[in-house]
Enzyme design. Sequence first.
Site, PDB file in Angstrom:
ATOM      1  N   THR A 137     -11.824 -89.827  68.299  1.00  0.00           N
ATOM      2  CA  THR A 137     -12.599 -88.799  67.597  1.00  0.00           C
ATOM      3  C   THR A 137     -11.755 -87.574  67.269  1.00  0.00           C
ATOM      4  O   THR A 137     -10.792 -87.258  67.959  1.00  0.00           O
ATOM      5  CB  THR A 137     -13.803 -88.332  68.446  1.00  0.00           C
ATOM      6  OG1 THR A 137     -13.327 -87.814  69.694  1.00  0.00           O
ATOM      7  CG2 THR A 137     -14.777 -89.463  68.686  1.00  0.00           C
ATOM      8  N   ASN A 175     -12.129 -83.716  67.289  1.00  0.00           N
ATOM      9  CA  ASN A 175     -12.976 -82.708  67.930  1.00  0.00           C
ATOM     10  C   ASN A 175     -12.951 -81.447  67.088  1.00  0.00           C
ATOM     11  O   ASN A 175     -11.930 -80.774  66.985  1.00  0.00           O
ATOM     12  CB  ASN A 175     -12.465 -82.423  69.343  1.00  0.00           C
ATOM     13  CG  ASN A 175     -12.537 -83.660  70.212  1.00  0.00           C
ATOM     14  OD1 ASN A 175     -13.576 -83.994  70.723  1.00  0.00           O
ATOM     15  ND2 ASN A 175     -11.418 -84.377  70.325  1.00  0.00           N
ATOM     16  N   GLU A 225     -17.900 -84.096  67.651  1.00  0.00           N
ATOM     17  CA  GLU A 225     -16.845 -85.104  67.591  1.00  0.00           C
ATOM     18  C   GLU A 225     -17.125 -86.087  66.469  1.00  0.00           C
ATOM     19  O   GLU A 225     -18.241 -86.582  66.353  1.00  0.00           O
ATOM     20  CB  GLU A 225     -16.758 -85.859  68.916  1.00  0.00           C
ATOM     21  CG  GLU A 225     -16.416 -84.967  70.098  1.00  0.00           C
ATOM     22  CD  GLU A 225     -16.460 -85.717  71.403  1.00  0.00           C
ATOM     23  OE1 GLU A 225     -15.380 -86.065  71.917  1.00  0.00           O
ATOM     24  OE2 GLU A 225     -17.571 -85.981  71.898  1.00  0.00           O
TER      25      GLU A 225
END
Length: 196
Positions: A96, A98, A146
């Site tokens: 992911t 962030n 995310e």
Amino acid sequence: KELRTKKIIIGYDHRFGRNRNANINDLVAFGNALDFQVEEIPAQEVDEVSVSSTKIRKALEEGDVRTANAYLGYEYMLTGTVKKGRGMGRQLGFPTANLVIAESYKLIPKNGVYAVRSILNGQTISGMMNIGYNPTVSVGTEKTIEIHFFDFNQDLYDKKIRIDILEWIREEEKFDSLEDLKIQLQKDKLKVLSIS
């Protein structure tokens, strides 16, 4: 006199003054006396519903992104800088980005999973975004944003990106195991791909 006002533009339902008793008629009277124009923006309607910023905020706070986007006339977006996280998404096979949003006043939609889209290095990339506290892997109190992008594997750290939010998918939830979470993420991905 201080502002040298020439024109004031207000919304159709604008009220001001003590107890919000004054309206456009009062403002026009002030304009005539103080030599400025007043223009009223009429109510904007979508599907015969009068649109207001309050209705848009309420829709976003409830996760009703489709309605908010219809009212706005474009996809609601979040813009922020990608910062390094704990790497838990990568361990699950769902790395992911962030997102850190600098503006504290930016309205963040309801916690949950969303279908999103972004333009990265000139390409339109679909993905899914989680807003919340990651209850399966964290006991922290810090809300995170995310995004897992599909078919994209480039370094985004410290880059500023914009996320267009398409649709709310589901509530954020706590799973009994990381394997259960991974299974749900696969389901989420299939659902998002059917939307975007």
